[in-house]
Structures are given as C-alpha cells and as structure tokens.
Design an enzyme around this catalytic site. Structure first.
Site, PDB file in Angstrom:
ATOM      1  N   THR A 154     -38.462-100.160 -47.766  1.00 13.17           N
ATOM      2  CA  THR A 154     -37.482-101.133 -47.278  1.00 13.17           C
ATOM      3  C   THR A 154     -37.005-101.851 -48.535  1.00 13.17           C
ATOM      4  O   THR A 154     -37.789-102.045 -49.472  1.00 13.17           O
ATOM      5  CB  THR A 154     -38.080-102.147 -46.278  1.00 13.17           C
ATOM      6  OG1 THR A 154     -39.047-102.930 -46.969  1.00 13.17           O
ATOM      7  CG2 THR A 154     -38.754-101.450 -45.088  1.00 13.17           C
ATOM      8  N   HIS A 155     -35.743-102.173 -48.577  1.00 12.50           N
ATOM      9  CA  HIS A 155     -35.135-102.728 -49.807  1.00 12.50           C
ATOM     10  C   HIS A 155     -35.307-101.764 -50.983  1.00 12.50           C
ATOM     11  O   HIS A 155     -35.271-102.172 -52.129  1.00 12.50           O
ATOM     12  CB  HIS A 155     -35.725-104.090 -50.185  1.00 12.50           C
ATOM     13  CG  HIS A 155     -35.802-105.069 -49.060  1.00 12.50           C
ATOM     14  ND1 HIS A 155     -34.828-106.019 -48.823  1.00 12.50           N
ATOM     15  CD2 HIS A 155     -36.729-105.230 -48.073  1.00 12.50           C
ATOM     16  CE1 HIS A 155     -35.156-106.732 -47.752  1.00 12.50           C
ATOM     17  NE2 HIS A 155     -36.307-106.261 -47.276  1.00 12.50           N
ATOM     18  N   SER A 276     -24.968 -78.683 -66.260  1.00 14.72           N
ATOM     19  CA  SER A 276     -24.090 -79.515 -67.081  1.00 14.72           C
ATOM     20  C   SER A 276     -23.597 -78.679 -68.246  1.00 14.72           C
ATOM     21  O   SER A 276     -24.358 -77.903 -68.825  1.00 14.72           O
ATOM     22  CB  SER A 276     -24.881 -80.720 -67.599  1.00 14.72           C
ATOM     23  OG  SER A 276     -24.288 -81.227 -68.778  1.00 14.72           O
ATOM     24  N   LYS A 282     -30.014 -79.966 -67.384  1.00 12.33           N
ATOM     25  CA  LYS A 282     -29.637 -80.557 -66.103  1.00 12.33           C
ATOM     26  C   LYS A 282     -29.512 -79.580 -64.931  1.00 12.33           C
ATOM     27  O   LYS A 282     -29.063 -78.446 -65.093  1.00 12.33           O
ATOM     28  CB  LYS A 282     -28.294 -81.275 -66.262  1.00 12.33           C
ATOM     29  CG  LYS A 282     -28.339 -82.432 -67.228  1.00 12.33           C
ATOM     30  CD  LYS A 282     -28.784 -83.696 -66.564  1.00 12.33           C
ATOM     31  CE  LYS A 282     -27.663 -84.154 -65.746  1.00 12.33           C
ATOM     32  NZ  LYS A 282     -27.582 -85.480 -65.369  1.00 12.33           N
ATOM     33  N   GLU A 289     -23.758 -84.680 -53.480  1.00 16.43           N
ATOM     34  CA  GLU A 289     -22.797 -85.687 -53.942  1.00 16.43           C
ATOM     35  C   GLU A 289     -21.444 -85.504 -53.263  1.00 16.43           C
ATOM     36  O   GLU A 289     -20.756 -86.476 -52.934  1.00 16.43           O
ATOM     37  CB  GLU A 289     -22.648 -85.608 -55.463  1.00 16.43           C
ATOM     38  CG  GLU A 289     -23.904 -86.083 -56.181  1.00 16.43           C
ATOM     39  CD  GLU A 289     -23.885 -85.747 -57.663  1.00 16.43           C
ATOM     40  OE1 GLU A 289     -24.135 -86.649 -58.467  1.00 16.43           O
ATOM     41  OE2 GLU A 289     -23.608 -84.583 -58.017  1.00 16.43           O
ATOM     42  N   TYR A 316       6.823 -91.405 -27.310  1.00 13.88           N
ATOM     43  CA  TYR A 316       6.749 -90.599 -28.526  1.00 13.88           C
ATOM     44  C   TYR A 316       7.566 -91.224 -29.654  1.00 13.88           C
ATOM     45  O   TYR A 316       8.675 -91.716 -29.456  1.00 13.88           O
ATOM     46  CB  TYR A 316       7.248 -89.159 -28.286  1.00 13.88           C
ATOM     47  CG  TYR A 316       7.159 -88.328 -29.562  1.00 13.88           C
ATOM     48  CD1 TYR A 316       5.965 -87.725 -29.930  1.00 13.88           C
ATOM     49  CD2 TYR A 316       8.262 -88.222 -30.420  1.00 13.88           C
ATOM     50  CE1 TYR A 316       5.868 -87.014 -31.123  1.00 13.88           C
ATOM     51  CE2 TYR A 316       8.167 -87.502 -31.609  1.00 13.88           C
ATOM     52  CZ  TYR A 316       6.957 -86.905 -31.955  1.00 13.88           C
ATOM     53  OH  TYR A 316       6.860 -86.217 -33.138  1.00 13.88           O
ATOM     54  N   GLN A 321       3.645 -87.471 -35.618  1.00 11.16           N
ATOM     55  CA  GLN A 321       3.458 -86.230 -36.381  1.00 11.16           C
ATOM     56  C   GLN A 321       2.441 -86.452 -37.511  1.00 11.16           C
ATOM     57  O   GLN A 321       1.720 -85.542 -37.901  1.00 11.16           O
ATOM     58  CB  GLN A 321       4.802 -85.767 -36.953  1.00 11.16           C
ATOM     59  CG  GLN A 321       4.730 -84.453 -37.699  1.00 11.16           C
ATOM     60  CD  GLN A 321       6.111 -83.870 -37.965  1.00 11.16           C
ATOM     61  OE1 GLN A 321       6.793 -83.412 -37.062  1.00 11.16           O
ATOM     62  NE2 GLN A 321       6.534 -83.914 -39.218  1.00 11.16           N
TER      63      GLN A 321
HETATM   64  N1  ARG Z   1       6.303 -81.794 -34.824  1.00 10.27           N
HETATM   65  C1  ARG Z   1       6.341 -82.835 -33.883  1.00 10.27           C
HETATM   66  C2  ARG Z   1       5.039 -83.673 -33.965  1.00 10.27           C
HETATM   67  O1  ARG Z   1       4.106 -83.219 -34.495  1.00 10.27           O
HETATM   68  C3  ARG Z   1       6.475 -82.310 -32.501  1.00 10.27           C
HETATM   69  C4  ARG Z   1       7.097 -83.260 -31.534  1.00 10.27           C
HETATM   70  C5  ARG Z   1       8.523 -83.452 -31.873  1.00 10.27           C
HETATM   71  N2  ARG Z   1       9.204 -84.245 -30.914  1.00 10.27           N
HETATM   72  C6  ARG Z   1      10.349 -84.858 -31.151  1.00 10.27           C
HETATM   73  N3  ARG Z   1      10.858 -85.569 -30.201  1.00 10.27           N
HETATM   74  N4  ARG Z   1      10.951 -84.789 -32.320  1.00 10.27           N
HETATM   75  O2  ARG Z   1       4.968 -84.774 -33.523  1.00 10.27           O
END
Ligand code: ARG
Length: 466
Positions: A154-155, A276, A282, A289, A316, A321
């Site tokens: 611990t620590h 190394s 080494k 890592e 959307y 994207q």
């Molecule tokens: N390549 C677009 C994305 O990954 C697909 C959807 C595109 N839709 C649009 N209304 N432009 O989001």
C-alpha cells in the site's frame, strides 16, 4: 453521381469534397451495411415497393458486394461519399436501376446509426471472447502459483504478504467487471433504428419489428428522432473500454515494476520485449508500456465522443460522422492490446523464490504481530504502539521481529510469550487472514474455484458471431 445532386447547380470545392468523405474509414462497416440493407429490402418487398424479382436481384447484388469487399482494392472509389453511397453505386453497377429502389423509405441517418450499433455489437462479442481468454490465462497462472507468497503494497510500501494467486485474482475481478459492463452495453444498444427515416419515421409503412428481428435486435428503437441522433451506445462502449484499459494499464505498470532489477519478481518474455540500440544489457517491457499508454488514447476516444455529442440539437448532424473514428480506434486498439496481454501473460515467468523471500522481510508481519497482542487482550491501539516501538528497535539493530529475544520484546509489552514467534512466520501471517476474500490459502482456493465457475458461466453468455 451524388445521392443529392438534383438540388445543386455548383460542384463542391474539390478539397472540401475530399475532406468531408467518410468512405476512407466507414468502409469498415460494409458487412453491417449489407446486412441492414438486406433487411430493409425484405421489408420493402413485403409492402410491395419491390417485386420478388427486384428483391432477389438486390439481395444477390448485396451478397456479391460483401464478398468483393473483402479485398481492399475494391474500395478504390474517389467519388463515393460514404459506405452507403458506395454500396448503392456498386449495386446499381451490378443490377441496374433496381438498385436505386433500395433507398426507398430510408435515410442514411438511420443507416449509419444502425451500422454503428451492429459494428459495436459484433466488436463486443469479439472482445468478450478475448477477455475470457485473458481471464483464463490469469486464473491458470494463479492456479499454477500454488501457495507461493509475495509482498503486497500500500502506498507502494511493503504492507503484508499475500499469495501470488491472491494478487492475480485481484485482476481477475477487474476483468470480470469489464466483461459484465460490455454485456450491459450490448444489451442497451441492441435496438434497431431502421424505419426511423431521416428524422420523423419512415415515410413508408415498414414493419419495423420484422426488420429488428431479422437483424437480431431486441426491438425497434422507440423514437425516430432519438434513434437517428443517439450515440450513447458509442460513448458507453468507449467508456467501458477506457475502464478496461485503466485496469490493463495498472496491470502493465505492476509487471513493469516487478520486472525491474530491483524487484525481479518476474522475468519478461523475450517475445514481448525489445532491446536497446545503445545499452547492450537491456530488455525492455515494450508490450506492457504500449498497453499502459494505449489507455490514454482509449480515454481520449471516450472524451472526444462525449464532447462531440454535447450540445448537439436533434436530430442528425454531420458532427455525428465524427463519432465513427473514435469507435473504430477503440475497437481495434482493444482487440490488439488484449491479444498482446494474453500472449504476455502466458509467457511471463515468475521468480517465486525471490517473491517468497521478499515476503518474509521488511516487517510485513507487523500487523499479525499486533494482532497477537490483541488476542492476548491488549487494545489494538496499544498493540500497534508496542509493535511500532519494537520495529523501531529492530531497525536500529538491523534485524526483524523474529530475531528479538523474549526479554527484549518484554521491554515493549509484558504480554509477549514464547508462542509469539509462531505467529510471525509467513504461513501463520497468511493464515491469519481467514475471511472471505482474504489471502488464507484455503480462502484463495475457494476464490479460484469461484472465478473459474464465473468464467465458465460467462462463456455460455458470449454471442456466437460469424
Ligand atoms: N457518412 C454519414 C455519417 O457517418 C452518413 C449519414 C449522412 N447523412 C446526411 N444527412 N448527410 O454520419
């Protein structure tokens, strides 16, 4: 031709055009795109938008695209905007005008939301298999270590001895939690956006339940605006993986530390180390890592997803994207790192003798010694004080508690008797932790059996995938 060229009279700026395309990365979604498109095509046929013949040739074409897409050269297309456009173009090349009918009643907004869910679902299944393999190796190493002991810290200061198996089982617990977190994430993401249309729901009377069932989703997503703009599942996936990597990085750090000359508890396998160019002696723990540092990227992916979504208006937006690449990076890094961790764990060698020796020095029996006095009726606070004084005395003398004579011990407390020495040995110290979850060898054997049982139970839960 663009999927939206009718509305435009000017061409796109060529550099902007290249820059906004997602095909260079979303080509990874080709299998998901084909699966989702096939389900959509069947739904279109059921409502009479596609004839039986059109459906058959679309399904045939999609299948051909999927198998051709296994070759990377297939994606040499400078024009296709994204995987959706790409598949449509190839389909039309293969089967003619009927290929354009496939986009009836759907939007790329729901397609990308669906493809990403399917991709993450498949990735979770693959990662769970790898996690179980890692768990299996960790537990196998724990079983093999028998009753060997080591210092626990611990620590990062020597605290108490534990069984090597007990230490390894601590990592098994973390990995088990990671497994179930992935399972939770899978369950929550498994709802189908298909039939959500661009934002308000499909403009054709598609049977969303049938589409969802065909793609092995639990049900259709309940709200079309949410379904087309939700990326919670991507964030959650990346967060679950950052937690997994936080664990892997702690595991890597301990093995790095324990492989240093000063500890020498473990010997690095040459197959997972490098040398190394400058210092001939080494052997460096590069695999560990890299796993440790990949944790930073994994955390970065989760943060970048969260920030991308923050403040986005429904539904959307093209910002979405940008949620793809962190997901791909997280998925690919996780798979590669887990494979490396599995290989390393299989081959790393433990120097049990050295660990055992280290577990017997440095007053790691002091708590057990204080407990001896407690069992003689001394209050713990006083017992702590007496043993603390005895430790100081030993430090000056350059010895351990076991080297003190009874008269020397009695300077600190009259309760010391001959039986004191028997509570100082490694076996006695280990055995005094006889509680559930403690390092008493019998408890550790119990824990090993329990983890084994959990692993075999979880193996049954892993979803089979192609
Ligand atoms: N390549 C677009 C994305 O990954 C697909 C959807 C595109 N839709 C649009 N209304 N432009 O989001």
């Amino acid at each position: 031709m663009k999927m939206w060229s009718g509305r435009f009279r000017q061409p796109l700026d060529p550099e902007f055009e290249r820059w906004q395309r997602s095909l260079p990365f979303d080509r990874r979604l080709v299998n998901e795109e084909v699966a989702a498109s096939s389900a959509h095509a069947r739904a279109l046929q059921r409502i009479g938008v596609l004839s039986d013949n059109e459906l058959a040739s679309i399904l045939h074409g999609l299948e051909a695209i999927q198998s051709a897409a296994q070759k990377p050269e297939y994606f040499n297309d400078e024009e296709a905007e994204d995987i959706h456009h790409f598949v449509e173009k190839r389909l039309v090349e293969l089967i003619g005008e009927a290929g354009y009918k496939l986009h009836s009643g759907r939007s790329r907004n729901e397609q990308i939301a669906t493809d990403l869910r399917l991709y993450i679902r498949k990735t979770i299944d693959e990662l769970q298999v790898l996690l179980l393999e890692l768990l299996d190796v960790v537990v196998a190493r724990a079983e093999k270590s028998g009753n060997s002991a080591m210092p626990a810290y611990t620590h990062l200061q020597a605290a108490e001895p534990v069984l090597v198996a007990h230490w390894l089982l601590a990592y098994a617990e973390m990995l088990l939690r990671d497994f179930t977190r992935l399972a939770d994430c899978r369950q929550r993401l498994n709802f189908s956006p298909l039939g959500s249309g661009a934002i308000a729901g499909a403009p054709l009377a598609l049977n969303r339940e049938a589409i969802a069932q065909e793609l092995a989703f639990t049900a259709p997503a309940a709200n079309s605006m949410d379904a087309t703009s939700d990326r919670d599942f991507a964030i959650e996936f990346a967060q679950v993986l950052s937690l997994l990597f936080m664990h892997l990085s702690r595991w890597a750090e301990e093995f790095i530390l324990f492989s240093s000359q000063e500890y020498s508890f473990v010997r690095l396998p040459e197959s997972y180390s490098t040398g190394s160019s400058a210092m001939p002696q080494k052997k460096n723990p590069d695999a560990l890592e890299l796993i440790r540092s990949k944790a930073a990227r994994m955390l970065g992916n989760a943060v970048s997803l969260l920030v991308t979504l923050k403040g986005l208006p429904l539904a959307y937006n093209k910002d979405l994207q940008e949620t793809q690449e962190p997901v791909f990076l997280a998925a690919e890094t996780a798979a590669q790192s887990l494979k490396t961790a599995i290989g390393f764990m299989r081959q790393v060698e433990f120097d049990y003798e050295r660990m055992q020796r280290a577990a017997q020095a440095g007053f790691m029996n002091a708590l057990a010694a204080a407990t001896y006095l407690v069992n003689k009726g001394v209050s713990f606070r006083k017992a702590h004080e007496h043993i603390g004084n005895a430790v100081c005395y030993c430090l000056e003398k350059g010895c351990e508690l076991r080297d003190l004579s009874l008269p020397e011990l009695r300077q600190f407390s009259p309760e010391f008797a001959e039986d004191f020495y028997s509570c100082l040995g490694l076996d006695a110290v280990l055995a005094c932790h006889n509680v559930t979850g403690g390092t008493h060898p019998a408890r550790v054997r119990e824990a090993l059996a329990k983890v084994r049982q959990q692993i075999s139970l979880l193996s049954g839960e892993v979803h089979a995938h192609a």
